[in-house]
Motif scaffolding. Structure first.
Motif, PDB file in Angstrom:
ATOM      1  N   TRP A 189       0.833  -1.201   0.000  1.00  0.00           N
ATOM      2  CA  TRP A 189       0.000   0.000   0.000  1.00  0.00           C
ATOM      3  C   TRP A 189       0.867   1.249   0.000  1.00  0.00           C
ATOM      4  O   TRP A 189       1.988   1.246   0.518  1.00  0.00           O
ATOM      5  CB  TRP A 189      -0.911  -0.002   1.225  1.00  0.00           C
ATOM      6  N   SER A 190       0.318   2.299  -0.576  1.00  0.00           N
ATOM      7  CA  SER A 190       1.013   3.578  -0.571  1.00  0.00           C
ATOM      8  C   SER A 190       1.069   4.144   0.851  1.00  0.00           C
ATOM      9  O   SER A 190       0.270   3.770   1.713  1.00  0.00           O
ATOM     10  CB  SER A 190       0.287   4.570  -1.489  1.00  0.00           C
ATOM     11  N   VAL A 191       2.004   5.035   1.085  1.00  0.00           N
ATOM     12  CA  VAL A 191       2.060   5.739   2.361  1.00  0.00           C
ATOM     13  C   VAL A 191       0.813   6.600   2.483  1.00  0.00           C
ATOM     14  O   VAL A 191       0.445   7.308   1.540  1.00  0.00           O
ATOM     15  CB  VAL A 191       3.333   6.609   2.447  1.00  0.00           C
ATOM     16  N   PRO A 192       0.100   6.557   3.614  1.00  0.00           N
ATOM     17  CA  PRO A 192      -1.126   7.355   3.751  1.00  0.00           C
ATOM     18  C   PRO A 192      -0.879   8.833   3.496  1.00  0.00           C
ATOM     19  O   PRO A 192       0.134   9.400   3.916  1.00  0.00           O
ATOM     20  CB  PRO A 192      -1.549   7.094   5.200  1.00  0.00           C
ATOM     21  N   MET A 193      -1.825   9.460   2.789  1.00  0.00           N
ATOM     22  CA  MET A 193      -1.739  10.870   2.422  1.00  0.00           C
ATOM     23  C   MET A 193      -2.884  11.621   3.088  1.00  0.00           C
ATOM     24  O   MET A 193      -4.016  11.138   3.125  1.00  0.00           O
ATOM     25  CB  MET A 193      -1.834  10.998   0.902  1.00  0.00           C
ATOM     26  N   GLU A 194      -2.601  12.791   3.626  1.00  0.00           N
ATOM     27  CA  GLU A 194      -3.620  13.593   4.284  1.00  0.00           C
ATOM     28  C   GLU A 194      -4.373  14.435   3.261  1.00  0.00           C
ATOM     29  O   GLU A 194      -3.843  15.409   2.726  1.00  0.00           O
ATOM     30  CB  GLU A 194      -2.993  14.493   5.356  1.00  0.00           C
TER      31      GLU A 194
END
Length: 223
Positions: free
Chosen positions: A206-211
């Motif tokens: 999964w991608s790094v979580p983005m705000e």
């Protein structure tokens, strides 16, 4: 939760109960006949006098109606043929996809190959945050009989709540959720952010979580 199937019938589930049971309640709307009666798809004896919301969610595909819900034993998954969903006996025996007593929110999606993708929140205590619900992902290729090991999507020092999950026509899996300290009973404390992550390899990474709620351009943050 509410979904419509390809025939135009509408399916609704909600948490209910009485002094003895926490329930998953269901009704459907047929354009030709109107609303059905209410049926309980699951009922859990109330533990130690403490009632709990079952938080049911639905997904409709071309043949099946899928459901997830929770109680003090974990997150459950089941499905039934769409045309028979009103009959409790038509539902597949529910499987516990996560047996942690703190598991709460869940959401399921299906890709074009028939794989099921599911996310759920579970308390993951850590230093400085003893109630921090993380968002975990699992996958099933056999209609929910077996699931992969959980993958922590959120990887954050705070909690998660109210996830949503969709699979695009290109197979990319997209997840959004609320992030903040806490997560129990659907509550996260300020400051609260809207977070996004995706997977382009069938949920393996999964991608790094983005705000998404950042004041800066999220496209710049993604770089």
């Amino acid at each position: 939760d509410i979904v419509a199937d390809l025939s135009g019938r509408v399916h609704v589930v909600w948490a209910g109960g009485d002094t003895e049971f926490d329930q998953v309640l269901y009704r459907e709307f047929d354009p030709a006949t109107g609303w059905s009666s209410t049926n309980d798809l699951a009922a859990f004896p109330i533990v130690r006098g403490e009632s709990a919301a079952t938080r049911p969610t639905l997904l409709a595909d071309d043949q099946l109606l899928h459901i997830t819900y929770t109680n003090y034993e974990g997150v459950y998954y089941s499905n039934a043929p769409i045309l028979d969903a009103l009959a409790a006996g038509a539902w597949q025996d529910a499987t516990v996809v996560d047996g942690d007593q703190t598991s709460y929110f869940s959401r399921v999606a299906r890709d074009s190959d028939g794989n099921l993708h599911l996310v759920y929140t579970e308390n993951t205590p850590q230093t400085g945050c003893q109630q921090c619900y993380h968002l975990y992902y699992i996958r099933s290729s056999d209609q929910g009989q077996r699931w992969t090991a959980p993958y922590d999507i959120s990887i954050a020092p705070t909690g998660a709540a109210k996830p949503q999950l969709v699979v695009g026509p290109d197979g990319v899996i997209h997840a959004v959720w609320e992030s903040g300290y806490g997560g129990g009973l659907g509550q996260v404390r300020d400051p609260v952010q809207a977070m996004y992550a995706s997977s382009a390899d069938n949920g393996n990474t999964w991608s790094v979580p983005m705000e998404l709620s950042a004041t800066e351009d999220p496209n710049e943050l993604a770089r």
